[in-house]
Design a protein around this motif. Structure first.
Motif, PDB file in Angstrom:
ATOM      1  N   LEU A  56      31.345   7.547 -47.904  1.00 25.18           N
ATOM      2  CA  LEU A  56      31.541   6.098 -47.996  1.00 25.18           C
ATOM      3  C   LEU A  56      30.867   5.529 -49.237  1.00 25.18           C
ATOM      4  N   VAL A  91      27.537   1.772 -39.881  1.00 25.87           N
ATOM      5  CA  VAL A  91      28.527   2.648 -39.270  1.00 25.87           C
ATOM      6  C   VAL A  91      28.364   2.592 -37.758  1.00 25.87           C
ATOM      7  N   ASP A 138      33.003  -1.907 -40.138  1.00 25.98           N
ATOM      8  CA  ASP A 138      34.423  -1.653 -40.406  1.00 25.98           C
ATOM      9  C   ASP A 138      34.810  -0.203 -40.165  1.00 25.98           C
ATOM     10  N   VAL A 139      33.821   0.671 -40.004  1.00 31.53           N
ATOM     11  CA  VAL A 139      34.101   2.100 -39.850  1.00 31.53           C
ATOM     12  C   VAL A 139      33.292   2.659 -38.691  1.00 31.53           C
ATOM     13  N   ASP A 164      38.841  -0.491 -39.299  1.00 30.76           N
ATOM     14  CA  ASP A 164      39.583  -0.092 -40.498  1.00 30.76           C
ATOM     15  C   ASP A 164      39.784   1.418 -40.535  1.00 30.76           C
ATOM     16  N   LEU A 165      38.702   2.149 -40.246  1.00 24.96           N
ATOM     17  CA  LEU A 165      38.742   3.608 -40.351  1.00 24.96           C
ATOM     18  C   LEU A 165      37.738   4.202 -39.373  1.00 24.96           C
ATOM     19  N   ALA A 174      41.258  11.211 -38.716  1.00 24.26           N
ATOM     20  CA  ALA A 174      41.012   9.800 -39.016  1.00 24.26           C
ATOM     21  C   ALA A 174      42.013   8.939 -38.269  1.00 24.26           C
ATOM     22  N   PHE A 184      43.250   4.994 -38.402  1.00 23.41           N
ATOM     23  CA  PHE A 184      43.157   4.001 -39.472  1.00 23.41           C
ATOM     24  C   PHE A 184      44.170   2.888 -39.264  1.00 23.41           C
TER      25      PHE A 184
END
Length: 534
Positions: free
Chosen positions: A305, A316, A393-394, A430-431, A446, A448
């Motif tokens: 990242l 995270v 976001d992840v 997001d991911l 992943a 996503f």
């Protein structure tokens, strides 16, 4: 009784767990988790939801109907399947666990779990024998995806469905679709084991060898809510409020499209499989630094990242299983909390230094895991952006010890269908990146948002993650900002871009064409310059 699926590998090494225990003892944290979990006298009656269940229920009310919180247990069954025994085994399993017969009812300003007295799921096989044999499995998967994505009515119940497709006399696809409010990853292991035992008993006519459940999920929910109000939980909230204090910059991953103004659930799943030896060497590297594979892969994800975004203050999300007590190990349900880990990841750090930092952060967060994520959100009150999930976001998780097969007696195979073949078509952030390491191999996956990323972009991201993992396996003392990211696939892409498009009659560069003409006719003029008029 069939052999139990192996328990998930510990996320923390023995030394780390000892350090965690010392921290809990010194601070008084963990006292709440020692409170006994008692069985309710009115088993099967209305009961509270856990705080995590309540969060999912509220999300379900806010969002339009979608499969965002659906969880599949699907198997490709090969061999002579006894459908009557499977149907009876499924009915017995539903009677064994109240949570599988739950419905979720709003009463005034609260929501309660009510339990259906009995439940029989229809299991009528859909015959696909009229199709060419080469098309049947693909068709069964397509039908399974459609069935899996169909919304649940949580108020009416039940929170699960069953379906079966017959490909031939000895080949079937079996699907159990659950709402996440009643299950988690560990639940899949438990239910695979118990369904197999019920099936074997029904098929042979022998007595069931399973003991009666010690607890029901409602018993856990009452205990968990009391723990969420304890001094331990208040101290844990203080910890996260301090760790997450100050501005939290959103993560800006390179995307294919501008971020929409409104968050949407649309998503996809990609998987990259690698040789088991890479995973084994990385696990050995983790042990050499008193870490677990989970901690090493989490640190590597931070490095990825930081390299992709140029940002160094990273948040995270990770899931935390809440079955640390022995009486909860075999209890189906949603026993998961979410932790927000905030870590500084400067490029000047060596990977070994980053690993130590991430390990300490994860240990501290787990020590404060009594703070429910929803209470952390209330306390921190992050700036709300309707285009993003709150706080991070992840997400990341390392999957180990997950169920891989449904072992039904008399069948030659009951391999579970992976998520890249049966996915909800949604994404919560997001991911979300997952590593998985087991006897069958090593993989990166992943989930996503498709309104931000193309599948090819995620394929490239997973390739870069693999390249980074190979680089740190070769030299774990390398600086984070010097770890290799570009692999063979990306180099080929760059080569094609450098070459440019193919234009008929123009297979070479201009200077190469001039040189070729000069070599063919050295005495002739190879290029003329035309002067412009005037």
């Amino acid at each position: 009784m069939p052999e139990r699926s192996k328990k998930a590998a510990p996320r923390f090494s023995a030394a780390a767990r000892k350090k965690l225990a010392e921290t809990l003892a010194q601070t008084g944290l963990g006292a709440g988790r020692d409170a006994p979990i008692t069985r309710r006298t009115e088993s099967g009656g209305p009961c509270q939801l856990s705080t995590s269940q309540e969060r999912l229920w509220l999300a379900e009310q806010v969002l339009a109907p979608s499969p965002l919180y659906h969880v599949p247990l699907a198997a490709h069954l090969v061999g002579p399947l006894d459908i009557v025994a499977l149907r009876r085994a499924l009915d017995d399993l539903l009677q064994r666990h109240d949570i599988l017969r739950a419905r979720f009812v709003q009463v005034d300003e609260r929501v309660e779990q009510h339990t259906l007295a009995t439940l029989e799921l229809p299991l009528v096989p859909v015959d696909l024998g009229a199709l060419p044999s080469s098309q049947r499995y693909a068709r069964a998967l397509a039908l399974a995806r459609a069935e899996f994505r169909r919304p649940f009515d949580l108020a009416q119940g039940p929170p699960l469905r069953a379906a079966l497709w017959r490909l031939s006399a000895e080949e079937h696809v079996f699907l159990l679709a659950f709402h996440h409010i009643v299950c988690d990853g560990a639940t899949m292991r438990i239910l695979c084991d118990e369904l197999a035992e019920h099936y074997a008993a029904e098929r042979s006519g022998r007595p069931l060898s399973l003991v009666e459940p010690e607890l029901q999920h409602g018993d856990y929910a009452v205990w968990q809510r009391a723990r969420a109000e304890s001094a331990e939980a208040r101290s844990a909230l203080d910890y996260f409020a301090e760790r997450l204090r100050g501005p939290l910059a959103p993560l800006e991953l390179p995307s294919d499209r501008p971020r929409p103004a409104q968050w949407s659930v649309h998503g996809d799943w990609r998987t990259r499989r690698m040789e088991p030896s890479l995973g084994a060497s990385l696990s050995e590297l983790a042990r050499a630094h008193q870490a677990t594979p989970f901690q090493l892969f989490l640190a590597a994800f931070h490095a990825l990242l930081a390299r992709l975004t140029g940002q160094h203050d990273l948040v995270v999300g990770i899931p935390l299983g809440l079955r640390e007590r022995s009486e909860l190990e075999r209890l189906p349900g949603f026993l998961v909390n979410t932790l927000a880990l905030r870590t500084r990841c400067e490029g000047s750090l060596s990977f070994v230094e980053l690993l130590a930092r991430v390990k300490d952060t994860a240990l501290e967060a787990q020590a404060h895991g009594a703070a429910p994520f929803e209470r952390v959100l209330e306390r921190v009150q992050p700036a709300r952006d309707p285009s993003r999930a709150p706080l991070f976001d992840v997400m990341f998780d390392h999957r180990a010890g997950l169920a891989e097969e449904l072992h039904l007696a008399g069948l030659s195979s009951g391999r579970l269908i992976p998520e890249d073949q049966l996915h909800s078509g949604t994404s919560k952030v997001d991911l979300a990146v997952y590593t998985a390491l087991d006897a069958s191999g090593f993989s990166l996956s992943a989930e996503f948002r498709t309104d931000l990323f193309d599948p090819s972009t995620i394929d490239l991201l997973l390739e870069r993650f693999e390249v980074l993992l190979r680089a740190l396996a070769a030299n774990p003392h390398a600086r984070v900002d010097e770890l290799e990211l570009v692999g063979a696939g990306e180099l080929e892409l760059l080569r094609r871009w450098a070459q440019g498009p193919n234009v008929p009659g123009c297979e070479s560069t201009l200077h190469a064409a001039v040189a070729e003409q000069a070599a063919r006719a050295p005495e002739s003029c190879s290029m003329k310059r035309r002067r412009s008029a005037g």
